[in-house]
Design a protein around this motif. Sequence first.
Motif, PDB file in Angstrom:
ATOM      1  N   HIS A  78      22.248  48.095  48.662  1.00  0.00           N
ATOM      2  CA  HIS A  78      21.380  47.266  47.814  1.00  0.00           C
ATOM      3  C   HIS A  78      22.136  46.015  47.370  1.00  0.00           C
ATOM      4  CE1 HIS A  78      17.789  46.500  45.492  1.00  0.00           C
ATOM      5  NE2 HIS A  78      18.587  46.070  44.509  1.00  0.00           N
ATOM      6  N   THR A  79      21.535  44.863  47.598  1.00  0.00           N
ATOM      7  CA  THR A  79      22.186  43.586  47.306  1.00  0.00           C
ATOM      8  C   THR A  79      21.787  43.073  45.922  1.00  0.00           C
ATOM      9  OG1 THR A  79      20.372  42.485  48.461  1.00  0.00           O
ATOM     10  CG2 THR A  79      22.377  42.913  49.716  1.00  0.00           C
ATOM     11  N   PRO A  80      22.620  42.205  45.338  1.00  0.00           N
ATOM     12  CA  PRO A  80      22.320  41.658  44.009  1.00  0.00           C
ATOM     13  C   PRO A  80      21.313  40.514  44.090  1.00  0.00           C
ATOM     14  CG  PRO A  80      24.377  40.756  44.797  1.00  0.00           C
ATOM     15  CD  PRO A  80      23.927  41.739  45.849  1.00  0.00           C
ATOM     16  N   LYS A  81      20.948  39.985  42.922  1.00  0.00           N
ATOM     17  CA  LYS A  81      20.078  38.817  42.906  1.00  0.00           C
ATOM     18  C   LYS A  81      20.808  37.640  43.540  1.00  0.00           C
ATOM     19  CE  LYS A  81      21.391  37.147  38.296  1.00  0.00           C
ATOM     20  NZ  LYS A  81      20.889  36.822  36.934  1.00  0.00           N
ATOM     21  N   ALA A  82      20.041  36.654  43.960  1.00  0.00           N
ATOM     22  CA  ALA A  82      20.621  35.505  44.652  1.00  0.00           C
ATOM     23  C   ALA A  82      21.565  34.739  43.732  1.00  0.00           C
ATOM     24  CB  ALA A  82      19.525  34.592  45.161  1.00  0.00           C
ATOM     25  N   GLY A  83      22.642  34.221  44.313  1.00  0.00           N
ATOM     26  CA  GLY A  83      23.587  33.444  43.533  1.00  0.00           C
ATOM     27  C   GLY A  83      24.699  32.889  44.398  1.00  0.00           C
ATOM     28  N   TYR A  84      25.497  31.994  43.801  1.00  0.00           N
ATOM     29  CA  TYR A  84      26.555  31.300  44.544  1.00  0.00           C
ATOM     30  C   TYR A  84      27.938  31.905  44.329  1.00  0.00           C
ATOM     31  CZ  TYR A  84      23.099  27.730  45.620  1.00  0.00           C
ATOM     32  OH  TYR A  84      21.993  27.076  46.087  1.00  0.00           O
ATOM     33  N   THR A  85      28.016  33.014  43.582  1.00  0.00           N
ATOM     34  CA  THR A  85      29.307  33.671  43.389  1.00  0.00           C
ATOM     35  C   THR A  85      29.717  34.358  44.684  1.00  0.00           C
ATOM     36  OG1 THR A  85      28.822  34.070  41.053  1.00  0.00           O
ATOM     37  CG2 THR A  85      30.563  35.410  42.069  1.00  0.00           C
ATOM     38  N   PRO A  86      30.877  34.023  45.248  1.00  0.00           N
ATOM     39  CA  PRO A  86      31.323  34.668  46.501  1.00  0.00           C
ATOM     40  C   PRO A  86      31.507  36.170  46.318  1.00  0.00           C
ATOM     41  CG  PRO A  86      32.580  32.670  46.071  1.00  0.00           C
ATOM     42  CD  PRO A  86      31.808  32.958  44.823  1.00  0.00           C
ATOM     43  N   LEU A  87      31.051  36.929  47.284  1.00  0.00           N
ATOM     44  CA  LEU A  87      31.089  38.389  47.256  1.00  0.00           C
ATOM     45  C   LEU A  87      31.970  38.905  48.386  1.00  0.00           C
ATOM     46  CD1 LEU A  87      27.214  38.848  46.917  1.00  0.00           C
ATOM     47  CD2 LEU A  87      28.863  38.820  45.029  1.00  0.00           C
ATOM     48  N   THR A  88      32.407  40.145  48.261  1.00  0.00           N
ATOM     49  CA  THR A  88      33.146  40.780  49.338  1.00  0.00           C
ATOM     50  C   THR A  88      32.537  42.142  49.644  1.00  0.00           C
ATOM     51  OG1 THR A  88      34.729  41.776  47.801  1.00  0.00           O
ATOM     52  CG2 THR A  88      35.317  39.646  48.747  1.00  0.00           C
ATOM     53  N   ILE A  89      32.735  42.596  50.877  1.00  0.00           N
ATOM     54  CA  ILE A  89      32.303  43.930  51.307  1.00  0.00           C
ATOM     55  C   ILE A  89      33.467  44.546  52.070  1.00  0.00           C
ATOM     56  CG2 ILE A  89      30.547  45.290  52.500  1.00  0.00           C
ATOM     57  CD1 ILE A  89      28.711  42.837  52.436  1.00  0.00           C
ATOM     58  N   LYS A  90      33.785  45.791  51.725  1.00  0.00           N
ATOM     59  CA  LYS A  90      34.885  46.496  52.387  1.00  0.00           C
ATOM     60  C   LYS A  90      34.356  47.664  53.208  1.00  0.00           C
ATOM     61  CE  LYS A  90      38.307  45.232  48.885  1.00  0.00           C
ATOM     62  NZ  LYS A  90      39.318  45.713  47.911  1.00  0.00           N
ATOM     63  N   PHE A  91      34.913  47.827  54.384  1.00  0.00           N
ATOM     64  CA  PHE A  91      34.552  48.906  55.297  1.00  0.00           C
ATOM     65  C   PHE A  91      35.836  49.673  55.639  1.00  0.00           C
ATOM     66  CE2 PHE A  91      31.858  45.262  55.902  1.00  0.00           C
ATOM     67  CZ  PHE A  91      30.574  45.777  55.986  1.00  0.00           C
ATOM     68  N   SER A  92      35.730  50.980  55.694  1.00  0.00           N
ATOM     69  CA  SER A  92      36.920  51.757  56.031  1.00  0.00           C
ATOM     70  C   SER A  92      36.559  53.024  56.781  1.00  0.00           C
ATOM     71  CB  SER A  92      37.687  52.126  54.756  1.00  0.00           C
ATOM     72  OG  SER A  92      38.815  52.927  55.075  1.00  0.00           O
ATOM     73  N   ASP A  93      37.318  53.306  57.840  1.00  0.00           N
ATOM     74  CA  ASP A  93      37.263  54.611  58.504  1.00  0.00           C
ATOM     75  C   ASP A  93      38.645  55.253  58.419  1.00  0.00           C
ATOM     76  OD1 ASP A  93      38.703  53.063  60.231  1.00  0.00           O
ATOM     77  OD2 ASP A  93      37.664  53.711  62.039  1.00  0.00           O
ATOM     78  N   GLY A  94      39.374  54.858  57.406  1.00  0.00           N
ATOM     79  CA  GLY A  94      40.767  55.272  57.227  1.00  0.00           C
ATOM     80  C   GLY A  94      41.654  54.056  57.137  1.00  0.00           C
ATOM     81  N   GLU A  95      41.215  52.978  57.802  1.00  0.00           N
ATOM     82  CA  GLU A  95      41.880  51.674  57.688  1.00  0.00           C
ATOM     83  C   GLU A  95      40.829  50.660  57.278  1.00  0.00           C
ATOM     84  OE1 GLU A  95      44.836  48.735  60.217  1.00  0.00           O
ATOM     85  OE2 GLU A  95      44.063  50.577  61.104  1.00  0.00           O
ATOM     86  N   GLU A  96      41.172  49.799  56.348  1.00  0.00           N
ATOM     87  CA  GLU A  96      40.179  48.947  55.695  1.00  0.00           C
ATOM     88  C   GLU A  96      39.980  47.603  56.397  1.00  0.00           C
ATOM     89  OE1 GLU A  96      40.568  47.151  51.489  1.00  0.00           O
ATOM     90  OE2 GLU A  96      39.661  49.136  51.191  1.00  0.00           O
ATOM     91  N   THR A  97      38.722  47.181  56.441  1.00  0.00           N
ATOM     92  CA  THR A  97      38.341  45.849  56.902  1.00  0.00           C
ATOM     93  C   THR A  97      37.521  45.196  55.797  1.00  0.00           C
ATOM     94  OG1 THR A  97      38.281  46.465  59.234  1.00  0.00           O
ATOM     95  CG2 THR A  97      37.004  44.535  58.594  1.00  0.00           C
TER      96      THR A  97
END
Length: 474
Positions: A78-97
């Motif tokens: 679920h994403t937040p309301k629209a805005g210009y604040t830069p966001l990050t998303i992390k993915f991991s299967d044991g090692e993070e991207t």
Amino acid sequence: MRKHIFILSLACVATLCANAKVRLHHLISDNMVVQSNSDVRLWGWAAPGKKVRVTTSWSNQTYNCQSGKDGAWEVRVHTPKAGYTPLTIKFSDGEETTISNVLSGEVWVCAGQSNMEMPVHGFDGCPVEGYNKVVVDARSHSGVRYAKIPATMSMKPQQDANVKWQVVSPETVGNTSATGYFFGRMLEQTLGVPVGLIEANKGGSRVESWLDYDNLKKSTDEKLDSTSIYSVKTDYYRQLVWGNGTFSPIQKYTVKGIIYYQGCSNVGYHTDDYARRLGILVEQWRKAFGCGEIPFYFVEIAPYWYNNANGTDAALLREQQYIASTKIKNCGLIGNNDGAYKWEMKQIHPSQKRKVGERLAFYALSETYGIKGLIYKNPSLDNITVNGSDVCVKLRNTDHGIYPLYGIEGFEIAGTDGKFHPAAARYDWHDGIILSSPNVHKPVEVRYCFKNFQLGTARNQGGLPLLPFRAKIK
């Protein structure tokens, strides 16, 4: 020696597997725009059976899934309301991207053929009007980002494409779709939110180029074996393969809607069935995106001579576009009869892309985002009556007026002999547009700009051109 090389090779493979990270779809990357306030799909690949964890900078929630036998995985976040604040998303299967500089905003697909593909910089010998002003203004619109899918043919639907998101700047704006950019820029400055544009188009492509195998087989007479498809010498006319290679890779992305500029290559090719086929394509895309009955706004093909300015092949295609607009739900047709200058009669890529993009934006702002006060619908034929030798044409969507009041150009009337003659036209506040011709005493048919290349002058209060039409007088 060979034994040592073999052992070393195994060690290298083991090291690569141990260090392997989750592979993301190319659209899931730095600078992306995610559709705001939505449950968006994020997806990619990992080793089969791997547990994948997804976390976001805007939420404390962790999303978990497991890759399948083919390594594919998918989560909904679920994403937040629209805005210009830069966001990050992390993915991991044991090692993070980690992907960064993500914005939440409004995401639209820019689809079609070359007049949608045409970049802000233009094509060789085909400029876009106002290019330098767009470049110097671009830094003010870094909230607009775009991802251009490479135009690729494939017999099978592709899952990914080599693409990355670009932030609009003076250095990058020239490469984005002009129609798409003017659309996105207007949305951003009106709504005050970031806009993401996914460009999936191919110059010269037909509507059949984007239909999938099942729809082509069920609803058309197109030949679908590879020999027949690749025997079509003009590659951009080929059915099926452009959709498989260029559009299929984006169909898991969560989007707000689609803008579409296509039709020139269907002039003279299954023209009489274009409305039905376009309707099937819209249904196909909506089903694939899985975002409901998303809006579909499309552009009337611009005036062009098609080897005979006075012919009607293109007029028949525009008529089909209008029919499609009355049958496809949650859609809108953008009139473009004034989209070419007189000297562009033999220019298939007219330069006035700003008005096209902004008209698409006006439609979206009004119908999708609920902005009040805009005049965004083109005038179109309502009804026709006859008073002696005069023809009275009433229109819809005039917004309380048609101009110019006198000397309107583009109308023709025909008598019982079927020959059309230019009609003198004036606007009457009560009766509509009054037409007459000294050569027609008993009018039986009326048409407006119903030629391949004919520029009319009738507009409504918002400056939007009257949609071309033909009609018999009952």
